[in-house]
Scaffold this active site. Structure first.
Site, PDB file in Angstrom:
ATOM      1  N   ARG A  76      48.587  45.611  47.758  1.00  0.00           N
ATOM      2  CA  ARG A  76      47.659  46.667  47.360  1.00  0.00           C
ATOM      3  C   ARG A  76      47.956  47.911  48.186  1.00  0.00           C
ATOM      4  O   ARG A  76      48.495  47.841  49.291  1.00  0.00           O
ATOM      5  CB  ARG A  76      46.226  46.212  47.569  1.00  0.00           C
ATOM      6  CG  ARG A  76      45.888  45.798  49.004  1.00  0.00           C
ATOM      7  CD  ARG A  76      44.394  45.887  49.275  1.00  0.00           C
ATOM      8  NE  ARG A  76      43.624  45.399  48.154  1.00  0.00           N
ATOM      9  CZ  ARG A  76      42.927  44.263  48.150  1.00  0.00           C
ATOM     10  NH1 ARG A  76      42.888  43.525  49.222  1.00  0.00           N
ATOM     11  NH2 ARG A  76      42.251  43.892  47.093  1.00  0.00           N
ATOM     12  N   GLU A 133      36.359  41.871  38.562  1.00  0.00           N
ATOM     13  CA  GLU A 133      35.053  41.221  38.579  1.00  0.00           C
ATOM     14  C   GLU A 133      34.037  42.356  38.485  1.00  0.00           C
ATOM     15  O   GLU A 133      34.130  43.320  39.244  1.00  0.00           O
ATOM     16  CB  GLU A 133      34.823  40.449  39.884  1.00  0.00           C
ATOM     17  CG  GLU A 133      33.489  39.705  39.850  1.00  0.00           C
ATOM     18  CD  GLU A 133      33.097  39.079  41.192  1.00  0.00           C
ATOM     19  OE1 GLU A 133      33.709  39.436  42.218  1.00  0.00           O
ATOM     20  OE2 GLU A 133      32.178  38.243  41.182  1.00  0.00           O
ATOM     21  N   LYS A 174      35.375  47.136  48.637  1.00  0.00           N
ATOM     22  CA  LYS A 174      34.098  47.324  47.958  1.00  0.00           C
ATOM     23  C   LYS A 174      32.955  47.188  48.950  1.00  0.00           C
ATOM     24  O   LYS A 174      31.952  47.881  48.854  1.00  0.00           O
ATOM     25  CB  LYS A 174      33.938  46.252  46.868  1.00  0.00           C
ATOM     26  CG  LYS A 174      34.666  46.539  45.579  1.00  0.00           C
ATOM     27  CD  LYS A 174      34.379  45.436  44.562  1.00  0.00           C
ATOM     28  CE  LYS A 174      35.293  45.547  43.352  1.00  0.00           C
ATOM     29  NZ  LYS A 174      35.181  44.373  42.464  1.00  0.00           N
TER      30      LYS A 174
END
Length: 570
Positions: free
Chosen positions: A263, A38, A273
Site C-alpha cells: 500500500r 468493507e 481508518k
RNA sequence: UACCCGGUGGUGUAAUCGGUAACACAGGAGGUUUUGGUCCUCCUAUUCCAGGUUCGAGUCCUGGCCGGGUAGCCA
C-alpha cells in the site's frame, strides 16, 4: 499488435504476471479484477490507488472490474458507507457496470459450502472459548495444540453447525473451524475460525443470520463465485494466501490468483481508518470530508480533480516494498492538470488599498482579461478598473530587498491587464501601520503594454475596490508537521496547529459572484481554488487547493535560512 | 530468537529473465514570459554488506545486516 505490445513501456510486476497468464492461457484469456472494500469507513487516497490499479488493469486488458462490498461483520458496517464508497469510486471516474456485489448476498451459498467442508471432514464445530482458542493456537515460535473437539463426527458437526445457524447458542459459545494443521508455522493455518456466532442484525440481511463467515473464508469464495482472475490485495494478506488457496482446493472450486502489493503511504498525513476516525472524533478536523483529510471526500472538497488523483496513482506505480510518497508529487499532479483547465481570475487574499491619484473619481473601465493562456479556446472576460483598488499586502514593501520586483516607493509595476502604476506615497496611521499606497498611473499603458517599450519587472494582481465581491477564503497546510506522524509516540502530538487559516472578506473580481461548485479556478499568482459547499446566497467560501509554485517564496526562505545561520554563528 | 516478504539517487518507480543504471517528482543554475505560474535548457544524486559463479552481476548462488508483516470469534 505484437509490435504495439513491445513498444509499451515497462510493466509492474502485477501486469507482468497477467501477461504471463495470458500467454499460457491460464484463465482462457480473461482478466477480471475487483475492488472489495468493507463498508465501515470512508475511502482515502490509498484506496484510490488500489481502485485505479484494479479498474485500470481491467480497462487495459479489455477485462472487467467488480465492486464488491466485503460486509461480513455487522457490528461495523452500514449503508452510509456503501453510499459514500460508491460515490467516491464513481467520482474517480470508474464504472462497475451492473457488477456491484455484496459478500452478504453469498451468505446462503457460503453456508452450504461450509456444510460441504464439514462433510469432507475439513471443518468442525469447536466449543472452546475465544480465550482458549488463543491459548491452544500456540505462539510464533511454538506449535499449537489440537482442540478436544477436533475429532467430532461429521454427523455431529453437521447437526451442531445447523443449530448454530438456528440460534441455539449464545455469542462465542461455538465456532466453526477449518481442520488444517495446528503445528503449521503459519498461524493462519492453525485451524482458523470460519464462522462465529453474533446475534447482531446485519444492515442488509437484517435478522436472518446469527452466524457470520470470516474474511479468509468469504473472500476467496466470493472471488471464485465472481470468476475473478487476479485478486489484488495488500501485503498483510500474504500470510493468508495459503488459506485462500486451501479453501478453494479443498472444495475443488474455480481458483483465482491472489497477488499482494504494498500500500502507498503519503508524507505529512496518516492513512489508517482508525487514526482518521480519531481525528474526526476529537474534532481536530470537521469531518471525514474536511479538506485537510486524505480521504477521497476530503480531497474532492479541497479541490483535487479525479484526473489528478488518477495521474498520481499511475505515477507512484506498484511494488512490494514499503514506501512513503512525497505529498509534493500529489500537488504536482494537481497543478499539471489544473494548469491546462483552470479558469484564471483575480482575487486578493490580504488586501492593501491603492489609490490612483490621477485617475478620475467617477470613472470606470472594463478591461479585457484572458481566461486561460494555456487554452485559447477559453476566451476572454472583462474586469472593472477604477480609482481605488486592492493589491496583495505582500506585493508592496517600503524598504525592499534587492530582488524584490514588486511595488515600492518610486517603483513602477504593471497591474495585470490594467495599467503601469508608480508608487508616490505611503499613508500610515499613528501606529505606523500602512493604511494605503498612493500611486499615479500612465494612461498610455492601458491593457498592460507601454507604447515606448519600457519594461517593468513586476506584474501584480488586483481587484477594483468598488466592484469587488467579498468572500471567505480557507487556506490549508499539511495536517501534520512531521513527515511521518506514525512514528511519533502519539501521532496527535504531530498535528499541525496551523493547518487551517481562515481569511474573511477577501476582495475578488466580480465574476466570481457566479462561481459554481465543482469548478476549478486559478487565482492568478496565488494558487488553485474551489468553491466550498459551505457557501450561501450571501457568503461565498473558497478553499485553496494548492498554491502555485512560488520561487519568490523559496528565495525568501533561503535568505531567511542564511540569516539565521549567520546570526547563530555570532 | 518461528514463518513469510522486502532492501536501486532525497522520494516513488524502471532496467528487454546476465550486457552503458533510466524516468518522474523534489533540489540547484540559466533562458523565455503581461502570473516570480506555464514552457525550454542544463546540473546534482543511486544498486545494504561480504564472498562466489561469469569475459561481464542491480539481476544468479551462499552467508550476513537492516526493515516490515503474522499469535482477532476484524478486514
Amino acid at each position: 499488435m505484437e509490435k504495439k505490445r513491445e513498444a509499451q513501456k515497462s510493466k509492474d510486476f502485477i501486469r507482468q504476471i497477467i501477461d504471463r497468464d495470458l500467454d499460457t492461457g491460464k484463465y482462457g484469456g480473461r482478466v477480471h479484477t475487483r475492488f472489495p472494500p468493507e463498508p465501515n469507513g470512508y475511502l482515502h487516497i490509498g484506496h484510490a490507488t488500489t481502485i485505479c490499479l484494479n479498474f485500470s488493469i481491467a480497462q487495459e486488458y479489455g477485462g472487467l472490474c467488480n465492486l464488491r462490498f466485503d460486509d461480513t461483520n455487522p457490528t461495523k458496517e452500514s449503508e452510509e458507507y456503501v453510499r459514500a464508497i460508491q460515490e467516491d469510486v464513481r467520482w474517480l471516474g470508474f464504472d462497475w457496470g451492473d457488477r456491484m456485489y455484496f459478500a452478504s448476498d453469498y451468505f446462503e451459498k457460503l453456508y452450504e459450502y461450509a456444510m460441504e467442508l464439514i462433510k469432507r471432514g475439513k471443518a468442525y464445530v469447536c466449543d472452546l472459548s475465544a480465550e482458549e482458542i488463543r491459548q491452544y493456537r500456540g505462539t510464533l515460535t511454538e506449535p499449537g495444540r489440537e482442540s478436544p473437539y477436533r475429532n467430532r463426527s461429521v454427523e455431529e458437526n453437521l447437526r451442531l453447525f445447523q443449530e448454530m445457524r438456528q440460534g441455539k447458542y449464545r455469542d462465542g459459545e461455538k465456532v466453526l473451524r477449518a481442520k488444517i494443521d495446528m503445528a503449521s508455522p503459519n498461524l493462519n493455518m492453525r485451524d482458523p475460525v470460519i464462522y462465529r456466532i453474533m446475534h447482531v442484525p446485519h444492515y442488509r440481511t437484517g435478522e436472518k443470520w446469527c452466524i457470520y463467515p470470516m474474511y479468509d473464508y468469504t473472500h476467496c469464495m466470493s472471488d471464485s463465485f465472481e470468476g475473478i482472475t487476479h485478486s489484488l490485495c495488500t501485503l498483510e494478506f500474504e500470510n493468508h494466501r495459503p488459506l485462500y488457496d486451501w479453501f478453494l482446493d479443498e472444495l475443488e472450486l474455480y481458483h483465482p490468483q491472489q497477488i499482494e502489493f504494498a500500500r502507498k503511504n503519503l508524507s505529512y498525513t496518516v492513512m489508517s481508518k482508525r487514526k482518521l476516525g480519531i481525528l474526526v472524533e476529537k474534532k481536530i478536523v470537521r469531518g471525514w470530508d474536511d479538506p485537510r483529510m486524505p480521504t477521497i471526500a476530503g480531497l474532492r472538497r479541497r479541490g483535487y480533480t479525479p484526473e489528478s488523483i488518477r495521474m498520481f496513482s499511475e505515477k507512484v506505480g506498484v511494488s512490494k516494498r514499503e514506501n512513503t510518497v512525497e505529498y509534493a508529487l500529489l500537488e504536482h499532479c494537481l497543478r499539471e492538470d489544473l494548469n491546462k483547465r483552470a479558469k484564471r481570475v483575480m482575487g486578493v487574499l490580504r488586501p492593501l488599498r491603492v489609490v490612483i491619484t490621477n485617475y478620475p473619481e467617477d470613472k470606470e473601465e472594463w478591461l479585457e482579461a484572458i481566461n486561460n493562456p494555456e487554452d485559447p479556446s477559453s476566451g476572454v472576460r472583462e474586469i472593472p478598473f477604477s480609482r481605488e483598488l486592492y493589491i496583495e499586502q505582500s506585493d508592496f514593501m517600503e524598504d525592499p530587498p534587492k530582488k524584490f520586483f514588486r511595488l515600492a516607493p518610486g517603483r513602477e509595476v504593471r497591474l495585470r491587464y490594467g495599467y503601469y502604476i508608480t508608487c508616490q506615497e505611503v499613508v500610515k496611521d499613528e501606529a505606523g501601520n500602512i493604511q494605503e499606497v498612493r500611486c499615479t498611473y500612465d494612461p498610455q499603458t492601458r491593457g498592460g503594454d507601454s507604447p515606448d517599450g519600457r519594461k517593468v519587472k513586476g506584474t501584480l494582481h488586483w481587484v477594483s475596490a468598488r466592484h469587488a465581491v467579498f468572500a471567505e477564503v480557507r487556506l490549508y497546510e499539511h495536517l501534520f508537521i512531521k513527515e511521518n506522524p506514525e512514528e511519533e509516540e502519539d501521532f496527535l502530538s504531530a498535528v499541525n496547529p496551523d493547518s487551517l487559516v481562515v481569511l474573511k472578506s477577501c476582495p475578488l473580481e466580480p465574476s466570481l459572484s457566479e462561481a459554481k461548485l465543482g469548478e476549478y479556478y486559478q487565482f492568478e499568482r496565488l494558487g488553485y481554488f474551489v468553491l466550498d459547499p459551505d457557501s450561501t446566497e450571501n457568503g461565498l467560501v473558497f478553499n485553496r487547493t494548492a498554491t502555485l509554485r512560488d520561487t519568490w517564496a523559496k528565495l525568501q526562505k533561503q535568505a531567511k535560512g542564511r540569516n539565521t545561520k549567520k546570526s547563530s554563528k555570532l
